[in-house]
Design an enzyme around this catalytic site. Structure first.
Site, mmCIF file in Angstrom:
data_model
loop_
_atom_site.group_PDB
_atom_site.id
_atom_site.type_symbol
_atom_site.label_atom_id
_atom_site.label_comp_id
_atom_site.label_asym_id
_atom_site.label_seq_id
_atom_site.Cartn_x
_atom_site.Cartn_y
_atom_site.Cartn_z
ATOM 1 N N HIS A 192 -34.685 15.136 8.322
ATOM 2 C CA HIS A 192 -33.855 15.154 7.111
ATOM 3 C C HIS A 192 -34.154 13.971 6.186
ATOM 4 O O HIS A 192 -34.421 12.861 6.630
ATOM 5 C CB HIS A 192 -32.367 15.117 7.501
ATOM 6 C CG HIS A 192 -32.017 13.885 8.286
ATOM 7 N ND1 HIS A 192 -31.654 12.714 7.680
ATOM 8 C CD2 HIS A 192 -32.014 13.640 9.626
ATOM 9 C CE1 HIS A 192 -31.426 11.794 8.601
ATOM 10 N NE2 HIS A 192 -31.643 12.327 9.798
ATOM 11 N N ASP A 193 -34.148 14.257 4.913
ATOM 12 C CA ASP A 193 -34.240 13.240 3.862
ATOM 13 C C ASP A 193 -35.572 12.492 3.829
ATOM 14 O O ASP A 193 -35.682 11.448 3.179
ATOM 15 C CB ASP A 193 -33.072 12.234 3.973
ATOM 16 C CG ASP A 193 -31.738 12.947 4.048
ATOM 17 O OD1 ASP A 193 -31.404 13.635 3.081
ATOM 18 O OD2 ASP A 193 -31.054 12.862 5.095
#
Ligand SMILES: CC(C)(COP(=O)(O)OP(=O)(O)OC[C@H]1O[C@@H](n2cnc3c(N)ncnc32)[C@H](O)[C@@H]1OP(=O)(O)O)[C@@H](O)C(=O)NCCC(=O)NCCS
Length: 222
Positions: free
Chosen positions: A145-146
């Site tokens: 994620h991210d």
């Protein structure tokens, strides 16, 4: 309208790009693969193309001279520096990059892919990930994620980029390497196969081992 696509590079990754394109067509996307362009294909790779009924379209010069048939292109060359050079040339010639995503890859919400990205079978790309221009994501890669991958990054098979990692432009992450969460890997780094990156990495170094180590002098030449 059917998108006409040409793959640049007859070697391994070029033919893996064909796999992604063929799987997209099998899943119903309106694509036509016109063939493969390569300046110096080996005899064995020409045979491999012929065996799967993919035309060899000649060198880049041949293809550009032929008028390119309004095709878009995917660069199937794993080396980030070589890929960047080809893209600069093809973009200057007015050609459009195509983004090839194998239908078996999975994506979280709000993930963005810039032009020319290639994502291979079985890749798992999480939420809020940003992939820059012409990033290559090989089979079975995991991106947390991210994470943010700069332009022309290559992530080799089964590598793991953890959450919130930032990878600089032109960096190659080797097969089955792992970058731990929240780290920054500089531009034009090579992370060796199987390395585990546990600290921020400066630009233009080669990282090897577990935990990943590098010489403070740049080792990576182009
Ligand atoms: C790390 C890497 C960039 C090193 O390249 P290099 O500097 O040209 O390496 P060399 O082959 O000259 O080897 C130099 C030394 O590093 C060691 N070495 C090479 N790759 C290594 C790796 N991934 N991890 C640990 N040590 C490695 C070699 O054994 C050698 O050790 P020695 O000096 O004790 O004999 C390269 O081996 C690598 O891992 N690249 C990624 C490859 C990849 O992902 N392949 C999959 C393609 S789909």
């Amino acid at each position: 309208m059917t998108e006409r696509v040409v793959v640049i590079g007859a070697s391994g990754f070029g033919r893996e790009c064909l796999d992604a394109l063929e799987a997209m067509m099998a899943a119903g996307e309106r694509l036509e693969v016109l063939g493969v362009v390569d300046d110096s294909p080996s005899a064995v790779n020409l045979r491999r193309l012929a065996e799967r009924d993919i035309p060899y379209l000649g060198t880049r010069a041949d293809w550009l001279e032929s008028g390119t048939d309004r095709a878009s292109y995917v660069v199937g060359i794993g080396n980030p520096a070589v890929r960047r050079q080809l893209v600069d040339e093809l973009d200057a010639a007015g050609l459009r990059p195509f983004t090839a995503v194998h239908p078996s890859a999975t994506f979280g919400a709000r993930t963005t892919l810039a032009e020319g990205v290639v994502v291979c079978a079985g890749a798992a790309i999480s939420t809020n990930v940003r992939l820059g221009r012409h990033v290559h994501v090989n089979p079975n890669v995991t991106i947390g994620h991210d994470a943010e991958l700069g332009d022309f990054v290559s992530v080799n098979p089964a590598a793991v980029i953890s959450g919130e990692v930032v990878v600089g432009e032109g960096t190659l992450v080797g097969a089955a390497a792992t970058v731990l969460q929240n780290l920054t890997v500089g531009e034009r780094v090579v992370v060796g196969a199987g390395a585990v990156v546990t600290r921020n990495v400066p630009p233009v170094v080669v990282v090897k081992g577990v935990p990943g180590r590098w010489s403070e002098e740049p080792e990576c030449s182009e």
